[in-house]
Design a protein around this motif. Structure first.
Motif, PDB file in Angstrom:
ATOM      1  N   GLN A 113       7.271  -5.245  -1.413  1.00  0.00           N
ATOM      2  CA  GLN A 113       7.167  -5.016  -2.721  1.00  0.00           C
ATOM      3  C   GLN A 113       6.852  -3.442  -2.592  1.00  0.00           C
ATOM      4  O   GLN A 113       6.168  -2.814  -1.657  1.00  0.00           O
ATOM      5  CB  GLN A 113       5.587  -5.394  -3.109  1.00  0.00           C
ATOM      6  N   GLN A 114       7.972  -2.633  -3.213  1.00  0.00           N
ATOM      7  CA  GLN A 114       8.025  -1.335  -2.827  1.00  0.00           C
ATOM      8  C   GLN A 114       6.857  -0.391  -3.283  1.00  0.00           C
ATOM      9  O   GLN A 114       6.543   0.426  -2.360  1.00  0.00           O
ATOM     10  CB  GLN A 114       9.221  -0.760  -3.691  1.00  0.00           C
ATOM     11  N   ARG A 115       6.283  -0.600  -4.173  1.00  0.00           N
ATOM     12  CA  ARG A 115       4.927   0.207  -4.629  1.00  0.00           C
ATOM     13  C   ARG A 115       3.924  -0.023  -3.591  1.00  0.00           C
ATOM     14  O   ARG A 115       3.355   0.975  -3.488  1.00  0.00           O
ATOM     15  CB  ARG A 115       4.639   0.030  -6.134  1.00  0.00           C
ATOM     16  N   GLY A 116       3.744  -1.268  -3.190  1.00  0.00           N
ATOM     17  CA  GLY A 116       2.671  -1.512  -2.282  1.00  0.00           C
ATOM     18  C   GLY A 116       3.040  -0.929  -0.927  1.00  0.00           C
ATOM     19  O   GLY A 116       2.100  -0.401  -0.222  1.00  0.00           O
ATOM     20  N   LEU A 117       4.300  -0.871  -0.542  1.00  0.00           N
ATOM     21  CA  LEU A 117       4.598   0.051   0.830  1.00  0.00           C
ATOM     22  C   LEU A 117       4.404   1.262   0.593  1.00  0.00           C
ATOM     23  O   LEU A 117       3.898   1.952   1.451  1.00  0.00           O
ATOM     24  CB  LEU A 117       6.019  -0.311   0.973  1.00  0.00           C
ATOM     25  N   LEU A 118       4.760   1.740  -0.483  1.00  0.00           N
ATOM     26  CA  LEU A 118       4.522   3.402  -0.839  1.00  0.00           C
ATOM     27  C   LEU A 118       3.005   3.767  -0.688  1.00  0.00           C
ATOM     28  O   LEU A 118       2.551   4.694  -0.027  1.00  0.00           O
ATOM     29  CB  LEU A 118       4.856   3.618  -2.069  1.00  0.00           C
ATOM     30  N   LEU A 119       2.268   2.664  -1.497  1.00  0.00           N
ATOM     31  CA  LEU A 119       0.636   3.061  -1.384  1.00  0.00           C
ATOM     32  C   LEU A 119      -0.126   3.044  -0.055  1.00  0.00           C
ATOM     33  O   LEU A 119      -0.875   3.549   0.373  1.00  0.00           O
ATOM     34  CB  LEU A 119      -0.034   2.150  -2.558  1.00  0.00           C
ATOM     35  N   ILE A 157      -3.655  -4.190  -2.279  1.00  0.00           N
ATOM     36  CA  ILE A 157      -2.439  -3.846  -1.821  1.00  0.00           C
ATOM     37  C   ILE A 157      -1.950  -4.850  -0.441  1.00  0.00           C
ATOM     38  O   ILE A 157      -0.965  -5.285  -0.424  1.00  0.00           O
ATOM     39  CB  ILE A 157      -2.259  -2.413  -1.483  1.00  0.00           C
ATOM     40  N   GLN A 158      -2.990  -4.867   0.341  1.00  0.00           N
ATOM     41  CA  GLN A 158      -2.500  -5.475   1.536  1.00  0.00           C
ATOM     42  C   GLN A 158      -2.229  -6.832   1.430  1.00  0.00           C
ATOM     43  O   GLN A 158      -1.356  -7.564   1.828  1.00  0.00           O
ATOM     44  CB  GLN A 158      -3.793  -5.355   2.739  1.00  0.00           C
ATOM     45  N   ARG A 159      -3.262  -7.561   0.462  1.00  0.00           N
ATOM     46  CA  ARG A 159      -2.692  -8.989   0.051  1.00  0.00           C
ATOM     47  C   ARG A 159      -1.511  -9.131  -0.742  1.00  0.00           C
ATOM     48  O   ARG A 159      -0.738  -9.847  -0.661  1.00  0.00           O
ATOM     49  CB  ARG A 159      -4.054  -9.395  -0.950  1.00  0.00           C
ATOM     50  N   ALA A 160      -1.167  -8.068  -1.760  1.00  0.00           N
ATOM     51  CA  ALA A 160       0.176  -8.161  -2.303  1.00  0.00           C
ATOM     52  C   ALA A 160       1.228  -8.027  -1.469  1.00  0.00           C
ATOM     53  O   ALA A 160       2.355  -8.854  -1.330  1.00  0.00           O
ATOM     54  CB  ALA A 160       0.194  -6.974  -3.137  1.00  0.00           C
ATOM     55  N   LEU A 161       1.120  -7.240  -0.156  1.00  0.00           N
ATOM     56  CA  LEU A 161       2.299  -7.307   0.744  1.00  0.00           C
ATOM     57  C   LEU A 161       2.242  -8.469   1.595  1.00  0.00           C
ATOM     58  O   LEU A 161       3.273  -8.841   2.088  1.00  0.00           O
ATOM     59  CB  LEU A 161       2.074  -6.063   1.535  1.00  0.00           C
ATOM     60  N   ALA A 162       1.050  -9.106   1.701  1.00  0.00           N
ATOM     61  CA  ALA A 162       1.007 -10.365   2.396  1.00  0.00           C
ATOM     62  C   ALA A 162       2.137 -11.311   1.624  1.00  0.00           C
ATOM     63  O   ALA A 162       2.596 -12.418   1.933  1.00  0.00           O
ATOM     64  CB  ALA A 162      -0.169 -10.983   2.817  1.00  0.00           C
ATOM     65  N   ILE A 163       1.798 -11.258   0.487  1.00  0.00           N
ATOM     66  CA  ILE A 163       2.500 -12.310  -0.537  1.00  0.00           C
ATOM     67  C   ILE A 163       4.258 -11.834  -0.731  1.00  0.00           C
ATOM     68  O   ILE A 163       4.966 -12.563  -0.771  1.00  0.00           O
ATOM     69  CB  ILE A 163       2.044 -12.143  -2.010  1.00  0.00           C
ATOM     70  N   ASP A 164       4.366 -10.411  -0.808  1.00  0.00           N
ATOM     71  CA  ASP A 164       5.506 -10.083  -1.014  1.00  0.00           C
ATOM     72  C   ASP A 164       5.804  -8.775  -0.100  1.00  0.00           C
ATOM     73  O   ASP A 164       5.553  -7.621  -0.328  1.00  0.00           O
ATOM     74  CB  ASP A 164       5.964  -9.823  -2.309  1.00  0.00           C
ATOM     75  N   LEU A 214      -4.950 -12.838 -15.349  1.00  0.00           N
ATOM     76  CA  LEU A 214      -4.013 -13.865 -15.754  1.00  0.00           C
ATOM     77  C   LEU A 214      -2.948 -14.096 -14.813  1.00  0.00           C
ATOM     78  O   LEU A 214      -2.458 -15.085 -14.827  1.00  0.00           O
ATOM     79  CB  LEU A 214      -3.324 -13.330 -17.089  1.00  0.00           C
ATOM     80  N   ALA A 215      -2.729 -13.132 -13.791  1.00  0.00           N
ATOM     81  CA  ALA A 215      -1.706 -13.514 -12.714  1.00  0.00           C
ATOM     82  C   ALA A 215      -2.372 -13.153 -11.455  1.00  0.00           C
ATOM     83  O   ALA A 215      -1.670 -12.134 -10.831  1.00  0.00           O
ATOM     84  CB  ALA A 215      -0.441 -12.691 -13.148  1.00  0.00           C
ATOM     85  N   PRO A 216      -3.118 -13.818 -11.074  1.00  0.00           N
ATOM     86  CA  PRO A 216      -3.903 -13.265  -9.731  1.00  0.00           C
ATOM     87  C   PRO A 216      -3.094 -13.542  -8.425  1.00  0.00           C
ATOM     88  O   PRO A 216      -3.378 -12.788  -7.258  1.00  0.00           O
ATOM     89  CB  PRO A 216      -5.020 -14.133  -9.560  1.00  0.00           C
ATOM     90  N   GLU A 217      -1.903 -14.131  -8.354  1.00  0.00           N
ATOM     91  CA  GLU A 217      -0.975 -14.319  -7.382  1.00  0.00           C
ATOM     92  C   GLU A 217       0.339 -13.398  -7.509  1.00  0.00           C
ATOM     93  O   GLU A 217       1.138 -13.575  -6.753  1.00  0.00           O
ATOM     94  CB  GLU A 217      -0.552 -15.816  -7.237  1.00  0.00           C
ATOM     95  N   SER A 218       0.533 -12.649  -8.362  1.00  0.00           N
ATOM     96  CA  SER A 218       1.616 -11.913  -8.794  1.00  0.00           C
ATOM     97  C   SER A 218       1.550 -10.529  -7.766  1.00  0.00           C
ATOM     98  O   SER A 218       0.462  -9.539  -7.890  1.00  0.00           O
ATOM     99  CB  SER A 218       1.786 -11.445 -10.154  1.00  0.00           C
ATOM    100  N   ALA A 219       2.211 -10.151  -6.880  1.00  0.00           N
ATOM    101  CA  ALA A 219       2.048  -9.110  -6.127  1.00  0.00           C
ATOM    102  C   ALA A 219       2.587  -7.819  -6.756  1.00  0.00           C
ATOM    103  O   ALA A 219       1.536  -6.952  -6.514  1.00  0.00           O
ATOM    104  CB  ALA A 219       3.139  -9.249  -4.929  1.00  0.00           C
ATOM    105  N   ASP A 220       3.260  -7.949  -7.673  1.00  0.00           N
ATOM    106  CA  ASP A 220       3.635  -6.778  -8.675  1.00  0.00           C
ATOM    107  C   ASP A 220       2.371  -6.578  -9.451  1.00  0.00           C
ATOM    108  O   ASP A 220       1.961  -5.095  -9.591  1.00  0.00           O
ATOM    109  CB  ASP A 220       4.897  -6.981  -9.653  1.00  0.00           C
ATOM    110  N   VAL A 221       1.755  -7.392  -9.948  1.00  0.00           N
ATOM    111  CA  VAL A 221       0.496  -7.009 -11.078  1.00  0.00           C
ATOM    112  C   VAL A 221      -0.629  -6.633 -10.144  1.00  0.00           C
ATOM    113  O   VAL A 221      -1.269  -5.675 -10.461  1.00  0.00           O
ATOM    114  CB  VAL A 221       0.270  -8.269 -11.742  1.00  0.00           C
ATOM    115  N   MET A 222      -0.657  -7.264  -8.807  1.00  0.00           N
ATOM    116  CA  MET A 222      -1.910  -6.683  -7.986  1.00  0.00           C
ATOM    117  C   MET A 222      -1.814  -5.286  -7.682  1.00  0.00           C
ATOM    118  O   MET A 222      -2.808  -4.719  -7.688  1.00  0.00           O
ATOM    119  CB  MET A 222      -1.754  -7.663  -6.837  1.00  0.00           C
ATOM    120  N   VAL A 223      -0.570  -5.172  -7.484  1.00  0.00           N
ATOM    121  CA  VAL A 223      -0.323  -3.515  -6.989  1.00  0.00           C
ATOM    122  C   VAL A 223      -0.665  -2.602  -8.153  1.00  0.00           C
ATOM    123  O   VAL A 223      -1.297  -1.523  -7.915  1.00  0.00           O
ATOM    124  CB  VAL A 223       0.981  -3.200  -6.204  1.00  0.00           C
ATOM    125  N   GLU A 224       0.023  -2.911  -9.250  1.00  0.00           N
ATOM    126  CA  GLU A 224      -0.391  -2.079 -10.427  1.00  0.00           C
ATOM    127  C   GLU A 224      -1.858  -1.881 -10.670  1.00  0.00           C
ATOM    128  O   GLU A 224      -2.420  -0.914 -10.989  1.00  0.00           O
ATOM    129  CB  GLU A 224       0.472  -2.608 -11.668  1.00  0.00           C
TER     130      GLU A 224
END
Length: 345
Positions: free
Chosen positions: A164-170, A154-161, A122-132
Motif C-alpha cells: 500500500q503505497q500511501r501507507g509506506l509513505l506515511l 497504518i501498520q495494520r493496513a500494511l499488514a493487510i497490504d 463500513l470497510a474496516p478491512e480495506s487497507a486503502d480506506v484505513m490509510v486514508e
C-alpha cells in the motif's frame, strides 16, 4: 467520469505539499515525496473501492446545464447534494470517501476525518480506506504527528497490504519524524519498486536528500530504473476503424511488437509476443528482448517499430493481419505512441 477523477487527483496533489509540511519537522523532503506518490494512489483508491460511477457528481444529483448544454455544478452544490444522499444512504462507502476527499481539499480536516472514519466503519478491512482514515486523523490533530491510533492503523493496513503505497509513505515519514531516517528510508525505498516509472526520478531525488541529511550515500540504480534507462516504453493503441474488428479475431491471434533496422536487414533487434488484449496498452521493449543477443537495440541511430496483430499467431506477416509502424530515433528511456492502423493486403 474520467475527467472528474483526473481533476480530483490534481487537486489533491496540488494541496498535499502545503497540507503535509507540518508532518516533516525539519526534513523538507516529506511533503515533496507525498506529492509524487499521492496522485497514483489516489487514482487507485477512486477506482478500487466499490462502484466508480457513484463518485460522479452527475450521478449524485442531476446537473444544471448552461446554454450550450454543458453541466454546471459547484463544489458547494455537490457537497450539499452528497450530504443529502448520505443522510438517505448512510451505508454508501463511495459517498463517504468522496465527501472526505472533497473536505480535505477544502482544508476542513475535522470534517474530512469524520467522513473517512464513517468510510472506515463500513470497510474496516480495506487497507486503502484505513490509510486514508489514518492520514485524515493526523491532519485534523492539533499535533500533526504520525503516532498513536493513526500509526497503529497504518501498520495494520500494511499488514493487510504490504504494498500500500500511501501507507509506506506515511510509515516512512513517521520514522523520519522520530529521527530514525534509516528505518524510514526502508519504506520509502520500497516505493521505488512500486511507484510508476514517471515518478521514479522525483521519488529518488527526495530519498537521496534524506539520505544525505542522514550522512548516507546516494542509492545505486534499482533494477527497474536500469531497465527503464535501457528500454523504450511504447503506448500501443489501435485505430477506431480497426478496433471493432478485433472482436472477430480467432483465439489464436497474437500481438507482435518488433524493433528493426531501418533497412529491414537481419533479425529483429528486439521482439515481444503477447496475447491479444485490450487497447491501449503499455509495452516496454529493450535490450533484454533481443531474440539473437546480437548487440544493443540502441547501437542504431534510427529504428523502425512495428506492431502487428497476427490472426494465426505466426511471427511472419500475412494478408489480413493488422499492423502499424513508426520510424524513430533509437534513444533509450523514451516513450513512444504507436497505433495499429492498417490491414496487410
Amino acid at each position: 467520469m474520467t475527467v472528474f477523477i483526473i481533476a480530483a487527483i490534481i487537486l489533491v496533489a496540488a494541496t498535499t505539499l502545503a497540507l503535509t509540511r507540518p508532518l516533516w519537522h525539519g526534513a523538507r523532503s516529506w511533503a515533496l515525496a507525498a506529492l509524487v506518490i499521492v496522485p497514483a494512489t489516489t487514482g487507485g483508491l477512486y477506482l478500487g473501492v466499490g462502484t466508480p460511477a457513484a463518485l460522479d457528481p452527475q450521478q449524485v444529483v442531476p446537473a444544471a446545464t448552461d446554454a450550450t448544454g454543458a453541466a454546471e455544478l459547484s463544489i458547494d452544490q455537490a457537497l450539499t447534494a452528497l450530504r443529502s444522499r448520505l443522510h438517505q444512504q448512510p451505508d454508501d462507502l463511495e459517498g463517504w470517501l468522496l465527501l472526505g476527499r472533497t473536505l480535505r481539499f477544502q482544508q476542513d480536516f475535522p470534517g474530512a476525518r469524520d467522513a473517512f472514519m464513517r468510510a472506515f466503519a463500513l470497510a474496516p478491512e480495506s487497507a486503502d480506506v484505513m490509510v486514508e482514515a489514518a492520514e485524515a486523523m493526523v491532519m485534523a490533530s492539533e499535533r500533526p504527528l504520525i503516532e498513536g491510533e493513526p500509526l497503529a492503523m497504518i501498520q495494520r493496513a500494511l499488514a493487510i497490504d504490504p504494498d500500500q503505497q500511501r501507507g509506506l509513505l506515511l510509515l516512512g515519514a513517521h520514522h523520519i519524524q522520530a529521527g530514525r531516517a534509516e528505518a524510514g528510508l526502508v519504506h520509502w525505498q520500497r516505493l521505488l519498486e512500486l511507484a510508476p516509472p514517471e515518478s521514479l526520478p522525483s521519488l529518488r531525488q527526495r530519498i537521496d536528500e534524506v539520505r544525505a541529511e542522514a550522512g548516507l550515500p546516494a542509492l545505486p540504480p534499482t533494477a527497474a530504473e536500469t531497465t527503464e534507462a535501457r528500454s523504450l516504453t511504447i503506448e500501443l493503441d489501435i485505430s477506431p476503424a480497426l478496433a471493432e474488428t478485433t472482436a472477430d479475431l480467432p483465439s489464436s491471434a497474437q500481438v507482435f511488437v518488433l524493433a528493426r533496422r531501418i533497412d529491414g536487414a537481419g533479425p529483429p533487434l528486439a521482439a515481444k509476443r503477447l496475447p491479444l488484449g485490450p487497447f491501449p496498452r503499455t509495452i516496454v521493449l529493450g535490450d533484454g528482448d533481443n531474440p539473437m543477443a546480437t548487440g544493443s537495440l540502441f547501437e542504431q541511430p534510427r529504428i523502425r517499430l512495428i506492431a502487428r496483430i497476427s490472426r494465426r499467431g505466426g511471427a511472419n506477416a500475412e494478408p489480413g493481419d493488422l499492423e502499424g509502424s513508426l520510424e524513430i530515433p533509437a534513444e533509450a528511456g523514451t516513450r513512444i505512441a504507436l497505433t495499429i492502423d492498417r490491414v496487410i493486403e
